[in-house]
Design an enzyme around this catalytic site. Sequence first.
Site, PDB file in Angstrom:
ATOM      1  N   THR A  75      37.129   3.737  14.765  1.00  0.00           N
ATOM      2  CA  THR A  75      38.452   2.535  14.631  1.00  0.00           C
ATOM      3  C   THR A  75      38.947   2.132  15.010  1.00  0.00           C
ATOM      4  O   THR A  75      39.675   0.901  15.489  1.00  0.00           O
ATOM      5  CB  THR A  75      39.381   3.962  14.209  1.00  0.00           C
ATOM      6  OG1 THR A  75      38.486   4.952  13.156  1.00  0.00           O
ATOM      7  CG2 THR A  75      40.796   3.732  13.779  1.00  0.00           C
ATOM      8  N   ASN A 154      29.777   3.905   4.657  1.00  0.00           N
ATOM      9  CA  ASN A 154      29.110   5.349   5.021  1.00  0.00           C
ATOM     10  C   ASN A 154      29.009   5.835   3.931  1.00  0.00           C
ATOM     11  O   ASN A 154      29.455   7.405   3.965  1.00  0.00           O
ATOM     12  CB  ASN A 154      31.278   5.475   5.232  1.00  0.00           C
ATOM     13  CG  ASN A 154      32.224   5.137   4.915  1.00  0.00           C
ATOM     14  OD1 ASN A 154      31.719   3.869   4.326  1.00  0.00           O
ATOM     15  ND2 ASN A 154      32.917   5.664   4.231  1.00  0.00           N
ATOM     16  N   GLN A 182      28.039   4.188  11.052  1.00  0.00           N
ATOM     17  CA  GLN A 182      27.004   4.730  10.051  1.00  0.00           C
ATOM     18  C   GLN A 182      25.339   4.599  10.617  1.00  0.00           C
ATOM     19  O   GLN A 182      24.805   5.043  10.214  1.00  0.00           O
ATOM     20  CB  GLN A 182      27.011   4.785   9.181  1.00  0.00           C
ATOM     21  CG  GLN A 182      28.395   5.442   8.454  1.00  0.00           C
ATOM     22  CD  GLN A 182      28.251   6.848   8.545  1.00  0.00           C
ATOM     23  OE1 GLN A 182      27.518   7.321   8.572  1.00  0.00           O
ATOM     24  NE2 GLN A 182      29.574   7.538   8.370  1.00  0.00           N
ATOM     25  N   HIS A 204      30.589  10.220  17.533  1.00  0.00           N
ATOM     26  CA  HIS A 204      30.068  11.617  17.542  1.00  0.00           C
ATOM     27  C   HIS A 204      29.554  11.464  15.378  1.00  0.00           C
ATOM     28  O   HIS A 204      29.617  12.424  14.940  1.00  0.00           O
ATOM     29  CB  HIS A 204      31.517  12.171  16.456  1.00  0.00           C
ATOM     30  CG  HIS A 204      32.644  11.034  15.996  1.00  0.00           C
ATOM     31  ND1 HIS A 204      32.378  12.081  14.295  1.00  0.00           N
ATOM     32  CD2 HIS A 204      32.989  10.327  15.342  1.00  0.00           C
ATOM     33  CE1 HIS A 204      33.228  11.154  13.997  1.00  0.00           C
ATOM     34  NE2 HIS A 204      33.969  10.086  14.179  1.00  0.00           N
ATOM     35  N   THR A 243      42.691   5.424  31.492  1.00  0.00           N
ATOM     36  CA  THR A 243      41.223   6.021  32.505  1.00  0.00           C
ATOM     37  C   THR A 243      40.013   5.707  31.538  1.00  0.00           C
ATOM     38  O   THR A 243      40.188   6.965  30.564  1.00  0.00           O
ATOM     39  CB  THR A 243      42.075   7.400  33.056  1.00  0.00           C
ATOM     40  OG1 THR A 243      43.329   6.951  34.118  1.00  0.00           O
ATOM     41  CG2 THR A 243      41.080   7.421  33.825  1.00  0.00           C
ATOM     42  N   CYS A 329      36.951  11.114  -0.424  1.00  0.00           N
ATOM     43  CA  CYS A 329      37.006  11.772   0.629  1.00  0.00           C
ATOM     44  C   CYS A 329      36.699  10.374   1.308  1.00  0.00           C
ATOM     45  O   CYS A 329      35.794  10.560   2.220  1.00  0.00           O
ATOM     46  CB  CYS A 329      35.082  10.939  -0.130  1.00  0.00           C
ATOM     47  SG  CYS A 329      34.319  10.274  -0.692  1.00  0.00           S
TER      48      CYS A 329
HETATM   49  C1  LIG Z   1      33.325   7.140  10.968  1.00  0.00           C
HETATM   50  C2  LIG Z   1      33.422   5.656  10.191  1.00  0.00           C
HETATM   51  C3  LIG Z   1      34.502   5.489  11.120  1.00  0.00           C
HETATM   52  C4  LIG Z   1      35.344   5.577  12.035  1.00  0.00           C
HETATM   53  O1  LIG Z   1      35.068   6.341  13.462  1.00  0.00           O
HETATM   54  P1  LIG Z   1      36.196   7.185  14.699  1.00  0.00           P
HETATM   55  O2  LIG Z   1      34.998   7.242  15.321  1.00  0.00           O
HETATM   56  O3  LIG Z   1      35.792   8.398  13.684  1.00  0.00           O
HETATM   57  O4  LIG Z   1      37.001   6.515  14.492  1.00  0.00           O
HETATM   58  C5  LIG Z   1      34.300   3.470  10.962  1.00  0.00           C
HETATM   59  N1  LIG Z   1      33.507   3.051  10.289  1.00  0.00           N
HETATM   60  C6  LIG Z   1      32.617   3.494   9.668  1.00  0.00           C
HETATM   61  C7  LIG Z   1      32.071   2.789   8.568  1.00  0.00           C
HETATM   62  C8  LIG Z   1      32.769   5.472   9.861  1.00  0.00           C
HETATM   63  O5  LIG Z   1      31.643   5.747   9.122  1.00  0.00           O
END
Ligand SMILES: *Cc1c(COP(=O)(O)O)cnc(C)c1O
Length: 393
Positions: A75, A154, A182, A204, A243, A329
């Site tokens: 993000t 996504n 993704q 993540h 940091t 979603c």
């Molecule tokens: C999960 C996702 C995000 C957001 O990522 P974060 O690390 O949670 O901020 C942005 N773009 C896509 C396509 C995602 O799948």
Amino acid sequence: MPKLPVYLDYHATTPADPRVVEVMAPYFTERFGNAASRHHPFGWAARDAAEAGRRQVAELIGADPREICFTSGATESNNLALKGALSAAGAARPHVVTVATEHRAVLDPCRRLADAGARVTEVAPDSDGLVSPKSIERALTDDTVLVSVMLANNEIGVLQPIAEIAEITRARGILLHSDAAQAVGRVPVDVGALGVDLLSFTAHKLYGPKGIGALYVRRRRPRVPLAPIIDGGGHERGLRSGTLNVPGIVGFGAAAEICRTELAAEEERIGRLRDRLLAALTGRLDGVTVNGSLERRLPHNLNVSFAGVEGESLLVGLDDVAVSSGAACTTASPSLEPSHVLRAIGLPDELARASLRFGLGRWTTEEEIDYAADKVASLVTRLRELSPVTRAS
Ligand SMILES: *Cc1c(COP(=O)(O)O)cnc(C)c1O
């Protein structure tokens, strides 16, 4: 019987690999130093660890480590790419081109930029979810500063033709950004082959920790001008102050390295499971449609609609299988608005709500797939028997 509930929502997030957590642990305690502390070994150790992580992350996408700017996630990377590029361009009324099926983390910053005077064009994809390079080309104007097209969607997992789009933008000196959250770690991604100038990704979604991501910023041919959106101590070459999250970077690096070495075998195994899931669903049910191109798609994604069932009862009935639905979603607030992605590829609202997104991953087993397929097929059958009228309408 698999251990319940079954997790099939790997697009939302992935658990950190235990190997990742293990290498991170010392950086919370005995190796706690600030990577910006230049005058003692605590700082040096932290900086060395962060630079090793940066090299691992860069290698996964074929970048130079100096082209990696660490952020808090995709993000923030998207915000930095979009707002930073427009701010650096300094045009009075800059133009941005993006696609209607982008993640909210691209569409919302674009809307913010529009409020501030930019002109934004959201190109519509084709009914298979793919955006044609030609339609991007048609949207470009003399004022276009940046084009932003995600690598993998996504919700429906389709892989956009980024390299073809890059040929068009490069020829006109327009920057190309791609939200690859993704895709990175799940399919091969090489920034050189793609021809992108900016690329967002996040730990993540590739079995690393939450709260750490990166923006690839091209350094040469061309060097991408970018203004920071967070000012402070001048960390990350002045692009993103604050940091460094050293444990996060160490974990991101370890996760990237595991993905790099295991990706090919892993995605082949997972792709077979995805195909098994689809075969089981279509074998037991009629009225099942796959949303988005099945050919140009992430191997671990399946998004299907079930004609004649109500979206809400579908989700309520799936109590021990964790998936996402075509309703609600994409936002943090609960609503039954159908997904903007499914709408954009032409699904009627009713069908969009009666859709499920399956995301498979590193720990998905055959037993779990068979359980989930059986659960979904039985539920859909039962719901259709309960309300045959809905089905006919
Ligand atoms: C999960 C996702 C995000 C957001 O990522 P974060 O690390 O949670 O901020 C942005 N773009 C896509 C396509 C995602 O799948």
